[in-house]
Scaffold this active site. Structure first.
Site, short mmCIF file in Angstrom:
data_model
loop_
_atom_site.label_atom_id
_atom_site.label_comp_id
_atom_site.label_asym_id
_atom_site.label_seq_id
_atom_site.Cartn_x
_atom_site.Cartn_y
_atom_site.Cartn_z
N GLY A 13 0.89 -1.14 0.01
CA GLY A 13 0.00 -0.09 0.03
C GLY A 13 0.95 1.35 -0.12
N GLY A 15 -0.31 4.29 0.17
CA GLY A 15 -1.12 5.38 0.77
C GLY A 15 -0.50 6.09 1.88
N PHE A 16 -1.30 6.70 2.60
CA PHE A 16 -0.39 7.88 3.80
C PHE A 16 0.28 7.03 4.54
CE2 PHE A 16 -4.11 10.20 2.39
CZ PHE A 16 -3.50 11.54 2.45
N GLY A 17 -0.07 5.56 5.22
CA GLY A 17 0.83 4.88 5.94
C GLY A 17 1.81 4.33 5.40
N VAL A 81 -2.26 -7.41 -4.71
CA VAL A 81 -1.77 -8.42 -3.63
C VAL A 81 -3.27 -9.07 -3.40
CG1 VAL A 81 -1.22 -8.97 -1.32
CG2 VAL A 81 0.08 -7.15 -2.59
N GLU A 172 -18.30 18.17 3.48
CA GLU A 172 -17.62 18.79 2.36
C GLU A 172 -18.08 18.73 1.31
OE1 GLU A 172 -13.32 18.90 4.31
OE2 GLU A 172 -13.63 17.09 3.21
N ASP A 302 -5.87 2.62 7.95
CA ASP A 302 -7.15 2.17 7.94
C ASP A 302 -7.53 0.68 8.21
OD1 ASP A 302 -8.22 4.66 7.55
OD2 ASP A 302 -8.79 4.49 5.60
#
Ligand SMILES: Cc1cc2nc3c(=O)[nH]c(=O)nc-3n(C[C@H](O)[C@H](O)[C@H](O)COP(=O)(O)OP(=O)(O)OC[C@H]3O[C@@H](n4cnc5c(N)ncnc54)[C@H](O)[C@@H]3O)c2cc1C
Length: 416
Positions: A13, A15-17, A81, A172, A302
């Site tokens: 991943g 992403g942010f992590g 994966v 938003e 997440d």
């Protein structure tokens, strides 16, 4: 030869992590393989802007290979994966097998429809570029169709936009969509009476952005109402067939658009792992983010479930994923060096949500802000956090343009 002997860290991943963990391991004596099904990192907090035609995908996504150009100990592989064998320590990706010494599982989340099949089939959602573009095409196409629709009931259904979920994304999206209609579509479709258009925000509970302090929740409601968003509380949706929203209390809303922002759960790959899972299907980790039975596996962001000192599950937020990415990388260094693992402690940097073009709510440094000041903080922080200098500049110019001219610039219908 030497490189082969370095411990192999696989990060699933980008992403942010995953991205944060990979950067944090830049100077570690490890070999890193970073894997993602996309070749880009996506800044999800601004995806709703793509859905409401405020930004284009290239402004909220950035190629992973470009981000890691200078990082010699990392290689990137694009692929899906499909399985992980914790005993044999390998992952399966598009038919190939990649062995690891340490694994950071940072696969993120997916939209949770809570088993309401009719919603899953007919609603729009905002989770990746494809779904955001599909939403944008649908919204813009409806204005085209409505502009030539003589039947008033059909036209009203086309111009009734229902957003479900009173969390930050729902708030938003509702605020931005209401502004798109009143400031831009009004000028673009002179043949339409845009006063017929409605933006409804449905919340099953009795408060918006439930995790925010009371004053900010009230401010959010007032700001949305000022922008003509109709907020419905205790409105629990039970079905949507593409034409009609059905509510648990027997009510119904005729609408050609439902945007579902009401739930997130852990990514699909997590469902196949056979490990203990908690709320929203997230993997329950130990205090140092490891799988209890497999300490060489760290789960973050997440996809991970961990409680804070008050027994509350950590929220599915980029700030949690980023801090956990750093913590997992540090713990891998400690594991390699023979040190003890450090438990993860989340430091809450505050909360932020924007409501249209010049209003937002924020809780930062223990202080609450709402209105224009909060919006300036939001703009500053998001510009700072978007990856890539070019992206920052273009997004800033886009927003400045929008701000002064009330004009969204990317209203292209790209559906084939
Ligand atoms: C519309 C929206 C608005 C948001 N707004 C905010 C906000 O304002 N503030 C905030 O803090 N948070 C916000 N969030 C939440 C935030 O984006 C997430 O908490 C954060 O992205 C989680 O980071 P992560 O690293 O765990 O996962 P992600 O950032 O989701 O990254 C996971 C990565 O794993 C990849 N992946 C998943 N499965 C596989 C697989 N099987 N094979 C290969 N690759 C795979 C995905 O492609 C993805 O790139 C928002 C989310 C959304 C959807």
């Amino acid at each position: 030869m030497i490189a082969q002997k370095l411990p192999h860290v696989v990060i699933l991943g980008a992403g942010f992590g995953g991205l944060t963990a990979a950067k944090k391991l830049k100077h570690a004596h490890v070999r890193i393989t970073l894997i993602d099904r996309h070749n880009y990192h996506l800044f999800q907090p601004l995806l709703y802007q793509v859905a409401i035609a405020g930004l284009i995908p290239a402004q909220v996504a950035y190629p992973v290979r470009t981000i890691f150009r200078g990082q010699k100990n990392l290689s990137f592989q694009m692929g899906d994966v499909t399985a992980i064998d914790f005993e044999a320590r390998y992952i399966k990706m598009d038919g190939s097998v990649i062995a690891y010494d340490y694994l950071i599982l940072a696969a993120g989340g997916q939209t949770n429809f809570f088993g309401i099949e009719s919603v899953q089939e007919n609603a729009f959602y905002i989770k990746d570029i494809r779904s955001a573009i599909a939403t944008r095409n649908h919204l813009l196409s409806l204005f085209e169709r409505a502009s030539r629709e003589a039947d008033a009931d059909k036209r009203r259904a086309m111009l009734t936009f229902v957003i479900v979920g009173g969390g930050p994304t729902g708030v938003e999206t509702a605020g931005a969509l209401a502004e798109l209609i009143t400031h831009v579509m009004r000028k673009e479709y002179p043949e339409l009476d845009v006063r017929e258009a409605r933006v409804l925000l449905l919340e099953a509970g009795d408060a918006l952005i439930a995790s925010y302090p009371d004053a900010l929740r009230r401010a959010t409601l007032t700001l949305l109402q000022k922008k003509q968003v109709e907020v419905m509380f205790n409105a629990r949706l039970i079905g949507y067939d593409g034409q009609r929203v059905t509510l648990a209390d027997g009510g119904a809303i005729e609408s050609n658009t439902l945007i579902w922002t009401a739930g997130v759960k852990a990514a699909e790959v997590v469902e196949t792992l056979g490990v203990e899972r908690a709320g929203a299907g997230r993997v329950r980790t130990g205090a140092s983010l490891q799988l209890p039975a497999h300490p060489e596996v760290y789960v973050i962001g997440d996809a991970a479930y961990l409680e804070d000192e008050h027994g509350q599950s950590l929220p599915m937020l980029s700030t949690v994923a980023i801090q956990q990415g750093k913590a997992a990388a540090d713990n891998i260094r400690r594991a390699i060096g023979g040190g003890t693992q450090k438990p993860f402690v989340y430091r809450d940097p505050g909360l932020l949500a924007t409501i249209g073009r010049n209003a937002a709510v924020a809780r930062i440094w223990g202080l609450s802000f709402s209105g224009f000041i909060a919006w300036l903080i939001w703009v500053g922080l998001h510009i700072y956090r978007i990856i890539g200098f070019r992206n920052r500049l273009v997004v800033l110019i886009n927003w400045a343009w929008d701000y002064f001219f009330y004009d969204n610039q990317v209203r292209l219908i790209t559906r084939e």
